[in-house]
Design a protein around this motif. Structure first.
Motif, PDB file in Angstrom:
ATOM      1  N   CYS A  53       0.824  -1.208   0.000  1.00 55.31           N
ATOM      2  CA  CYS A  53       0.000   0.000   0.000  1.00 55.31           C
ATOM      3  C   CYS A  53       0.857   1.257   0.000  1.00 55.31           C
ATOM      4  O   CYS A  53       0.620   2.181  -0.780  1.00 55.31           O
ATOM      5  CB  CYS A  53      -0.893  -0.050   1.220  1.00 55.31           C
ATOM      6  SG  CYS A  53      -1.645   1.495   1.652  1.00 55.31           S
ATOM      7  N   ALA A  96      -4.266  -1.962   1.067  1.00 53.03           N
ATOM      8  CA  ALA A  96      -4.135  -1.492   2.451  1.00 53.03           C
ATOM      9  C   ALA A  96      -4.505  -2.600   3.425  1.00 53.03           C
ATOM     10  O   ALA A  96      -5.437  -3.372   3.185  1.00 53.03           O
ATOM     11  CB  ALA A  96      -5.027  -0.283   2.669  1.00 53.03           C
ATOM     12  N   ALA A 150      -3.314   1.186  -4.205  1.00 51.23           N
ATOM     13  CA  ALA A 150      -2.927   1.377  -2.801  1.00 51.23           C
ATOM     14  C   ALA A 150      -4.103   1.069  -1.886  1.00 51.23           C
ATOM     15  O   ALA A 150      -3.959   0.404  -0.855  1.00 51.23           O
ATOM     16  CB  ALA A 150      -2.451   2.809  -2.579  1.00 51.23           C
ATOM     17  N   GLU A 165      -4.028   2.879   7.252  1.00 50.02           N
ATOM     18  CA  GLU A 165      -3.418   3.016   5.924  1.00 50.02           C
ATOM     19  C   GLU A 165      -4.440   3.549   4.931  1.00 50.02           C
ATOM     20  O   GLU A 165      -4.133   4.426   4.123  1.00 50.02           O
ATOM     21  CB  GLU A 165      -2.877   1.665   5.457  1.00 50.02           C
ATOM     22  CG  GLU A 165      -1.609   1.271   6.169  1.00 50.02           C
ATOM     23  CD  GLU A 165      -1.101  -0.099   5.764  1.00 50.02           C
ATOM     24  OE1 GLU A 165      -0.158  -0.567   6.391  1.00 50.02           O
ATOM     25  OE2 GLU A 165      -1.652  -0.703   4.820  1.00 50.02           O
ATOM     26  N   ASN A 217       0.893   4.260  -2.818  1.00 48.21           N
ATOM     27  CA  ASN A 217       0.482   5.603  -2.411  1.00 48.21           C
ATOM     28  C   ASN A 217       1.548   6.623  -2.812  1.00 48.21           C
ATOM     29  O   ASN A 217       1.239   7.669  -3.401  1.00 48.21           O
ATOM     30  CB  ASN A 217       0.261   5.606  -0.905  1.00 48.21           C
ATOM     31  CG  ASN A 217       0.085   6.997  -0.367  1.00 48.21           C
ATOM     32  OD1 ASN A 217      -0.937   7.615  -0.586  1.00 48.21           O
ATOM     33  ND2 ASN A 217       1.109   7.498   0.307  1.00 48.21           N
TER      34      ASN A 217
END
Lengths: 515, 70
Positions: free
Chosen positions: A360, A390, A386, A395, A364
């Motif tokens: 993730c 997560a 992402a 997150e 990101n």
């Protein structure tokens, strides 16, 4: 398969293939068959071998590199009497970040952590242990995404892991430590080493481990550097840093090992002597030129002392030696991103992707870099990925928060509003999202809502200057000068060099003088 | 169109000072790059999670047992 394999050989094979649970189970069976009472019988070499193997398998299951382990409880942090100078000179302490900010971007560009350090590109067990100033802050600082800080390090994560393993074993622990005759084991060096690691890593009984190590080093007539390092490790865990230092130094005299340098440096960092640690690393580099862990250690210290340009230099040095070093790539990448070079940061993060990092955080970061490097085609797909990767709500909240920035960037205020809201749904304590939401509310003219959001943000994260400053601006606009001044003062404390804050305070002082 | 043009003429001062009023605006918090996790940290968290899960399972099992006996 016809005939069965010799069980000990099979167990060994499991061990080598890192199937530790299977290996331990098989050893248990073997030990049940052969006469066995707590300690291995010297007459029965097979059962002795199975006993050692089981101890090693159990150790390997919970083994973490001791060099990376660095845990500070609240008690250690607040009642820290190891630091030599309570008011250290600038540049000689890890406690005063920001005193020698050279080369790095300011707080207005790069966000800071609760401890007042610029956020780093890489998270280690020790990265978050920056020393907070007040007790309240100490209690609030999260250590990892999951858990709060323990009261002392001896009640920390490791002890909890140990209890868990004991609970799950219906017959009680594998070795009953209180019944061990340590003197006897100390005379068998090969057995003693495996036993020590078992006690230290699996049972986390540092005191017993220390006893065993002390007896063993005596038995080896203080000639075995390995035992000295182990004693040092025990002392370190017990918080006796000066004793640990002595042991490591003596071990280094006998045999120079990279590990020992790293342990010794860890002691100095705990004593808040980064300069000594740096010198030690440099000594180590003379002996082991180009050693990656030593170079990386130097870079980490510079980073913690806010000396970003030196840190980046050493991270680059690391990459020259080992071009797949995830930490170095991530740190250089984030450095470039926050010094306004997202294109270059994008290259570093793409490199990580090529190397097989797939999580993730990476997607990101790729999304953010793509957006700011104006590669809009990849931005949203990266963020989507992402979100799907997560692992927990924190997150997800962070990804939505960053997506909110993309929305602000393209001018879609409704989307931005929704993104920040979603960040808050996933993590109710996301101070930055509160602040940004307040800014959006202000643009719509919803004054009261904005004020409420800002107050929440500033109480959640007093280390951020933005909520304080915004609150001061809003209060100033509606004529609440007293509150504006208080908030502006807080903003100044969080970020002394912020020009707008200084401006505001000056204006307010003029107002007060006129009254 | 021509009338409007004559009504509003742009003025560009050729000499003297040009001053702009600086309006303080609110600041957004900055975008946050997420730090990657080290292997050790990941392993620690995994182990902790696993330990918590096993304890929870055991507790549940014990509770069920107690309920059956009562």
């Amino acid at each position: 398969m016809g005939r069965e394999m010799e069980p000990l050989l099979l167990a060994w094979s499991y061990f080598r293939r890192r199937k530790f649970q299977l290996c331990a189970d098989l050893c248990t069976q073997m030990l049940e068959k052969s006469p066995y009472d707590q300690e291995p019988d010297p007459e029965l070499p097979v059962s002795q071998a199975a006993w050692i193997l089981k101890a090693r398998a159990l150790t390997e299951m919970v083994y973490v590199d001791e060099i990376d382990v660095y845990q500070e409880g609240i008690a250690e942090m607040m009642l820290d009497e190891n630091a030599i100078a309570q008011v250290p000179r600038p540049g000689t302490s890890l406690k005063l970040p920001g005193t020698n900010q050279t080369g790095g971007p300011s707080q207005a560009v790069r966000p800071v952590t609760q401890a007042g350090r610029p956020i780093t590109g890489f998270l280690r067990p020790s990265t978050q242990s920056g020393r907070p100033g007040t007790m309240e802050q100490a209690i609030r600082t999260p250590r990892t995404a999951y858990t709060a800080r323990p009261i002392t390090s001896s009640s920390g994560r490791f002890v909890r892991l140990g209890t868990a393993s004991m609970l799950t074993n219906p017959d009680g622990p594998f070795i009953n430590l209180s019944r061990l005759n340590l003197t006897k084991y100390a005379q068998k060096p090969k057995l003693a080493k495996a036993l020590f690691e078992y006690i230290f890593h699996h049972e986390n009984d540092v005191k017993t481990a220390l006893d065993l190590a002390a007896l063993s080093t005596e038995h080896s007539q203080y000639k075995d550097w390995w035992w000295k390092v182990q004693i040092g490790k025990c002392y370190y865990r017990l918080g006796m840093y000066r004793e640990a230092e002595k042991q490591f130094k003596s071990a280094l005299k006998q045999q120079e090992m990279v590990d020992t340098f790293l342990y010794l440096a860890k002691v100095y960092i705990s004593l808040d002597q980064p300069v000594t640690a740096l010198n030690l690393f440099k000594q180590g580099l003379d002996k082991f030129p180009g050693e990656v862990t030593l170079l990386c250690g130097i870079a980490r210290i510079y980073e913690e002392m806010n000396d970003m340009s030196s840190a980046a230099e050493y991270y680059k040095e690391v990459l020259k030696q080992d071009n797949t070093h995830v930490e170095a790539i991530a740190c250089i990448g984030s450095n470039h991103f926050y010094s306004d070079q997202p294109e270059i940061a994008l290259r570093f993060y793409r490199r990580l992707l090529q190397m097989g990092v797939y999580n993730c955080q990476l997607f990101n970061n790729l999304g953010l870099c793509c957006f700011y490097a104006q590669q809009y085609d990849m931005t949203l797909t990266s963020f989507e990925r992402a979100l799907s990767l997560a692992e927990n709500e924190e997150e997800i909240a962070d990804v939505w928060y960053n997506l909110g920035h993309v929305a602000v960037g393209i001018g879609d205020m409704n989307l931005a509003h929704q993104c920040f809201r979603l960040a808050l749904v996933n993590n109710n304590n996301h101070a930055e999202a509160y602040n940004n939401l307040a800014v959006l509310e202000m643009r719509k003219g919803h004054l009261e809502q904005a004020r409420a959001l800002l107050q929440t943000a500033s109480s959640l994260a007093p280390h951020l200057y933005e909520p304080h400053f915004n609150f001061a601006t809003v209060s100033d606009k509606i004529g609440d000068l007293q509150r504006s001044y208080v908030a502006a003062k807080k903003s100044e404390a969080a970020f002394p060099d912020h020009v707008d804050t200084q401006h505001l305070i000056k204006q307010l002082k003029q107002h007060f003088a006129m009254l | 169109m021509a009338e409007v043009k004559s009504m509003f003429r742009e003025v560009l001062p050729k000499q003297g000072q040009l001053s702009v009023e600086d309006v303080t605006t609110m600041v957004l918090c900055k975008p946050k790059l997420l730090p990657l996790k080290s292997l050790t940290l990941e392993k620690l968290e995994k182990m902790q999670q696993a330990a918590q899960d096993t304890i929870r399972k055991q507790e549940m099992a014990e509770k069920e047992k107690q309920q059956i006996t009562h």
